[in-house]
Design a protein around this motif. Structure first.
Motif, PDB file in Angstrom:
ATOM      1  N   ASN A  40      11.201   7.170   6.974  1.00 19.38           N
ATOM      2  CA  ASN A  40      11.861   7.081   8.280  1.00 19.38           C
ATOM      3  C   ASN A  40      10.889   6.895   9.449  1.00 19.38           C
ATOM      4  O   ASN A  40      11.301   6.923  10.597  1.00 19.38           O
ATOM      5  CB  ASN A  40      12.638   8.398   8.488  1.00 19.38           C
ATOM      6  N   ASN A  41       9.607   6.738   9.178  1.00 17.74           N
ATOM      7  CA  ASN A  41       8.625   6.707  10.269  1.00 17.74           C
ATOM      8  C   ASN A  41       7.767   5.452  10.333  1.00 17.74           C
ATOM      9  O   ASN A  41       7.188   5.156  11.363  1.00 17.74           O
ATOM     10  CB  ASN A  41       7.664   7.914  10.181  1.00 17.74           C
ATOM     11  N   ARG A 100       8.164  13.656  13.707  1.00 23.51           N
ATOM     12  CA  ARG A 100       7.751  13.435  12.314  1.00 23.51           C
ATOM     13  C   ARG A 100       8.913  13.658  11.348  1.00 23.51           C
ATOM     14  O   ARG A 100       8.765  14.285  10.308  1.00 23.51           O
ATOM     15  CB  ARG A 100       6.601  14.383  11.917  1.00 23.51           C
ATOM     16  N   GLN A 101      10.052  13.115  11.711  1.00 25.73           N
ATOM     17  CA  GLN A 101      11.214  13.189  10.815  1.00 25.73           C
ATOM     18  C   GLN A 101      11.060  12.041   9.827  1.00 25.73           C
ATOM     19  O   GLN A 101      11.737  11.033   9.918  1.00 25.73           O
ATOM     20  CB  GLN A 101      12.510  13.088  11.625  1.00 25.73           C
ATOM     21  N   TYR A 102      10.133  12.222   8.906  1.00 24.91           N
ATOM     22  CA  TYR A 102       9.751  11.094   8.064  1.00 24.91           C
ATOM     23  C   TYR A 102      10.664  10.908   6.860  1.00 24.91           C
ATOM     24  O   TYR A 102      10.498   9.975   6.089  1.00 24.91           O
ATOM     25  CB  TYR A 102       8.283  11.195   7.645  1.00 24.91           C
ATOM     26  N   VAL A 103      11.620  11.811   6.703  1.00 22.00           N
ATOM     27  CA  VAL A 103      12.617  11.652   5.638  1.00 22.00           C
ATOM     28  C   VAL A 103      13.984  11.433   6.258  1.00 22.00           C
ATOM     29  O   VAL A 103      14.417  12.202   7.110  1.00 22.00           O
ATOM     30  CB  VAL A 103      12.680  12.910   4.739  1.00 22.00           C
ATOM     31  N   TRP A 115       2.845   0.848  -2.649  1.00 20.83           N
ATOM     32  CA  TRP A 115       3.919   1.843  -2.811  1.00 20.83           C
ATOM     33  C   TRP A 115       4.075   2.222  -4.289  1.00 20.83           C
ATOM     34  O   TRP A 115       4.160   3.396  -4.644  1.00 20.83           O
ATOM     35  CB  TRP A 115       5.221   1.259  -2.232  1.00 20.83           C
ATOM     36  N   ASP A 116       4.109   1.191  -5.162  1.00 24.33           N
ATOM     37  CA  ASP A 116       4.287   1.437  -6.601  1.00 24.33           C
ATOM     38  C   ASP A 116       3.143   2.278  -7.169  1.00 24.33           C
ATOM     39  O   ASP A 116       3.363   3.163  -7.994  1.00 24.33           O
ATOM     40  CB  ASP A 116       4.358   0.114  -7.378  1.00 24.33           C
ATOM     41  N   ARG A 132      -0.854   8.484   3.559  1.00 25.65           N
ATOM     42  CA  ARG A 132      -0.234   9.739   3.965  1.00 25.65           C
ATOM     43  C   ARG A 132       1.292   9.581   4.100  1.00 25.65           C
ATOM     44  O   ARG A 132       2.071  10.401   3.625  1.00 25.65           O
ATOM     45  CB  ARG A 132      -0.813  10.209   5.304  1.00 25.65           C
ATOM     46  N   GLY A 133       1.688   8.473   4.740  1.00 21.31           N
ATOM     47  CA  GLY A 133       3.114   8.250   4.995  1.00 21.31           C
ATOM     48  C   GLY A 133       3.908   8.031   3.713  1.00 21.31           C
ATOM     49  O   GLY A 133       5.022   8.527   3.568  1.00 21.31           O
ATOM     50  N   VAL A 134       3.327   7.278   2.791  1.00 21.27           N
ATOM     51  CA  VAL A 134       4.029   7.003   1.533  1.00 21.27           C
ATOM     52  C   VAL A 134       4.059   8.269   0.679  1.00 21.27           C
ATOM     53  O   VAL A 134       5.105   8.656   0.152  1.00 21.27           O
ATOM     54  CB  VAL A 134       3.357   5.831   0.775  1.00 21.27           C
ATOM     55  N   ASN A 135       2.919   8.939   0.574  1.00 21.62           N
ATOM     56  CA  ASN A 135       2.863  10.108  -0.305  1.00 21.62           C
ATOM     57  C   ASN A 135       3.772  11.239   0.152  1.00 21.62           C
ATOM     58  O   ASN A 135       4.379  11.921  -0.648  1.00 21.62           O
ATOM     59  CB  ASN A 135       1.421  10.619  -0.434  1.00 21.62           C
ATOM     60  N   ARG A 136       3.891  11.431   1.470  1.00 20.82           N
ATOM     61  CA  ARG A 136       4.707  12.568   1.904  1.00 20.82           C
ATOM     62  C   ARG A 136       6.185  12.331   1.629  1.00 20.82           C
ATOM     63  O   ARG A 136       6.898  13.269   1.254  1.00 20.82           O
ATOM     64  CB  ARG A 136       4.437  12.921   3.368  1.00 20.82           C
TER      65      ARG A 136
END
Ligand code: NAI
Ligand code: MG
Length: 359
Positions: free
Chosen positions: A137-138, A103-106, A203-204, A167-171
């Protein structure tokens, strides 16, 4: 504190291929120097996972590779890639599984113009360009959902699905807003909601909604096409820039390119919650054209090491490595060929380590 109680960081080392094997030891040299000075220890465990291993075994890493990495505090990676192995094999066989499983999402990449580095842009002074790129990054455009139909015929088609989850965008946005709040309180979002009419407006919307929770952070957004132009024409406009996987990927090569050598650019693949290991690696690849010559610039690797220190909570040591890099670039004659000198990888690594030791 005596030596027995000294804090120890357990690090998985994947030097990889080509110049990865040359720059990683210099990263370790400098981090060892930081440990000596600031009173902590490193426990390095090397894994020989690489394209060379792939050629021998048919696998970039063993089946239980991710389980082997799981207990470490962090992963310190050089570069993977070999002319005889297709790039998607090395990427999908090693880097992407690590980034996703942990979960290296950044993906965080700093962009900074140093004294002593020639930018291809004219008339910019050190300090005037200093921003950070936060890449999702995920998920996003880099999904393996899709396929081909009617291969090799006139009717052939290819479909690749982009996946944006709330979840992915917000984090990743949350990380970017928090980072902006700690820096100069300005966050720029990369979008393309005029052409890509489902995922990018989503996303926006997420970006606008989160902005209301950060009234102290100034926000703006640009379509990716004009944003790339602004990176070149107005690099001083930016503080933190956040983008999807694809847009962030492009921006995070362009950013380092506008401030000079690819050899000095670092990156961090972060699991911000620190529940799983994060991975630190230079932006550059295995550079087969100069591999084996001992002339690769180790600064991208060393600076990635500084980012690792910061992530591990050793901020003072991270600052010392950052300063040593800046001081060496500004005033030392020890430079690798890519930044206009004739020194070796080891000589430059040692020069920076010496600064860190305070000698
Ligand atoms: P590259 O970054 O390896 O090299 C691009 C150019 O920059 C080359 O001329 C190289 O000599 C120079 N360069 C790169 N790092 C340098 C350094 N530290 N010091 C001095 N000069 C440096 O990118 P390229 O050639 O596109 O890819 C080579 C291989 O690396 C490919 O197999 C690719 O897939 C892989 N790669 C792996 C990455 C990773 O492990 N994360 C990232 C990028 C590429
Ligand atoms: Mg890239």
């Amino acid at each position: 504190m005596n030596r027995i109680q000294m804090q120890t960081f357990n690090i998985a080392v994947i030097a990889g291929d080509g110049i990865g094997k040359e720059v990683v030891p210099e990263g370790i040299r400098v981090l060892e120097a930081a440990g000596h000075r600031f009173g902590f220890r490193w426990n390095w465990k090397e894994f020989d996972w690489s394209c060379e291993t792939y050629v021998r075994t048919g696998k970039m890493m063993p089946d239980d590779g991710l389980q082997q990495l799981r207990p470490f505090d962090a992963i310190f990676l050089g570069a993977v890639g070999h002319p005889d192995v297709p790039d998607h094999v090395s990427l999908w066989g090693l880097l992407i599984p690590i980034r996703r499983a942990f979960r290296q999402y950044v993906n965080l990449r700093p962009v900074k113009l140093f004294d002593g580095i020639d930018s291809p842009l004219k008339n910019w002074k050190p300090g005037q360009i200093d921003f950070a790129i936060v890449r999702e990054n995920n998920e996003g455009e880099y999904s393996n959902i899709g396929g081909r139909l009617y291969e090799g015929t006139e009717d052939e088609m290819a479909v690749q699905q982009t996946v944006f989850t709330r979840r992915g965008v917000n984090r990743v946005l949350h990380f970017a807003f928090e980072l902006a709040r700690r820096r100069n309180k300005h966050l720029t979002s990369a979008t393309k909601s005029n052409g890509i009419i489902h995922t990018m407006p989503f996303w926006d919307e997420c970006f606008r909604a989160m902005a209301t929770k950060y009234p102290d952070v100034h926000t703006d957004q640009y379509h990716i096409d004009i944003l790339t132009a602004h990176f070149v024409r107005h690099p001083d406009w930016f503080d933190v820039v956040v983008g999807s996987n694809l847009f962030g990927d492009i921006l995070s090569d362009l950013g380092p390119a506008v401030v000079g050598s690819i050899g000095i650019a670092p990156s961090a693949n972060l699991n911000p919650e620190k529940e799983l290991p994060s991975m630190f690696e230079p932006v550059h690849g295995s550079a087969p054209d100069i591999a084996g010559k001992g002339i690769a610039n180790p600064i991208g690797q060393i600076w990635s090491g500084a980012m690792m220190l910061r992530h591990l909570g050793a901020a003072e040591a991270a600052d010392a490595v950052d300063s040593a890099i800046a001081a060496t670039l500004a005033s030392s004659k020890i430079r690798t060929p890519d930044i206009g000198g004739s020194s070796t990888t080891q000589e430059l690594g040692e020069a920076i380590a010496k600064q860190v030791r305070g000698a």
